[in-house]
Motif scaffolding. Sequence first.
Motif, PDB file in Angstrom:
ATOM      1  N   LYS A   1       2.584   4.489  -1.395  1.00 38.44           N
ATOM      2  CA  LYS A   1       2.273   5.470  -2.435  1.00 38.44           C
ATOM      3  C   LYS A   1       3.520   6.253  -2.845  1.00 38.44           C
ATOM      4  CE  LYS A   1      -2.561   6.193  -1.000  1.00 38.44           C
ATOM      5  NZ  LYS A   1      -2.601   5.125   0.021  1.00 38.44           N
TER       6      LYS A   1
ATOM      7  N   ASP B   1       6.582   7.620  -4.762  1.00 38.50           N
ATOM      8  CA  ASP B   1       7.003   7.755  -6.162  1.00 38.50           C
ATOM      9  C   ASP B   1       8.525   7.978  -6.156  1.00 38.50           C
ATOM     10  OD1 ASP B   1       7.615   8.441  -8.733  1.00 38.50           O
ATOM     11  OD2 ASP B   1       6.091  10.010  -8.928  1.00 38.50           O
TER      12      ASP B   1
ATOM     13  N   GLN C   1       2.766   9.670   3.752  1.00 36.29           N
ATOM     14  CA  GLN C   1       3.708   8.602   3.402  1.00 36.29           C
ATOM     15  C   GLN C   1       5.025   9.172   2.888  1.00 36.29           C
ATOM     16  OE1 GLN C   1       2.781   5.174   1.151  1.00 36.29           O
ATOM     17  NE2 GLN C   1       0.936   4.659   2.276  1.00 36.29           N
TER      18      GLN C   1
ATOM     19  N   ARG D   1      -1.223  10.867   1.022  1.00 38.30           N
ATOM     20  CA  ARG D   1      -0.050  10.692   0.144  1.00 38.30           C
ATOM     21  C   ARG D   1       1.134  11.467   0.725  1.00 38.30           C
ATOM     22  NH1 ARG D   1       4.206  10.456  -2.046  1.00 38.30           N
ATOM     23  NH2 ARG D   1       4.697  10.810  -4.232  1.00 38.30           N
TER      24      ARG D   1
ATOM     25  N   ASP E   1       0.815  -1.209   0.000  1.00 38.43           N
ATOM     26  CA  ASP E   1       0.000   0.000   0.000  1.00 38.43           C
ATOM     27  C   ASP E   1       0.853   1.265   0.000  1.00 38.43           C
ATOM     28  OD1 ASP E   1       1.006  -0.089   2.538  1.00 38.43           O
ATOM     29  OD2 ASP E   1      -0.929  -0.031   3.567  1.00 38.43           O
TER      30      ASP E   1
END
Length: 260
Positions: free
Chosen positions: A68, A70, A180, A177, A66
């Motif tokens: 997120k 990038d 995280q 987001r 899970d």
Amino acid sequence: MLAIVFAIAFFASTIGAICGIGGGIIIKPVMDAVGAADVATINFLSGCTVLSMTCYSVIKSKVSGDSKIDPKIDTPLAVGAAAGGLAGRQMFSAVASFFGDANIAGAVQAGTLMLVTVGTLLYTLNKEKIATHNVTGAIPCMAIGLVLGISSSFLGIGGGPINLVVLFYFFTMSTKRAAQSSLYIILFSQAASTIAAIVGGVSNLDVALLAGMAACGILGGIAGRAVNKHIDDAAVDKLFCGLMVAIILISGFNVVRYCG
């Protein structure tokens, strides 16, 4: 005193995992307020607690599928923050040496934290009215991360609300987001800062206290992840704003206490 310190570490890590602020912004001023140790020792203990919580949270998110994160954005941010963490630590040492009094250095740190937190709260309350951006590219991201690392390390908070405001503004991230991403950034910057502190030597350190706080950091990370799954972005924002008000009041108290 041990029970109080462990409770602070667990509560801070739980809230930190929910909001993505690491927990240092709670641990540092609260431990200052209760006089748990000297400023330098509190900075180190707070950093180790935050490191244990973020390490667990980031790895668990990856393993659970899970995450997120990038890599094109978050990794350059994290690398910049790691370099900034080292620079921020040196800046605090320079301030402490300049004043020659740990209490004055603590007052400067607490006062700066209070001002930063006020700005963070005002931004959060008005963020829907503020235009945001979508920064890309490794160099710009590293530069932003560098500033984040310097500020968080200097303040001894391991990241905190500064990360969230920057992520909201420069990258238009949603609350969860950003949480995280913030924990990922904090992991890198805090690891660099902690390693540097260990290499430089840490005096008057209670190993049992350190181990207990690190364990509470992991337990807080577990609890925070469990809560985060059951609340939405709006609830996280409300919790974050309430926490900022509390930190402003505690930091103000610490300024008065150090200067008294």
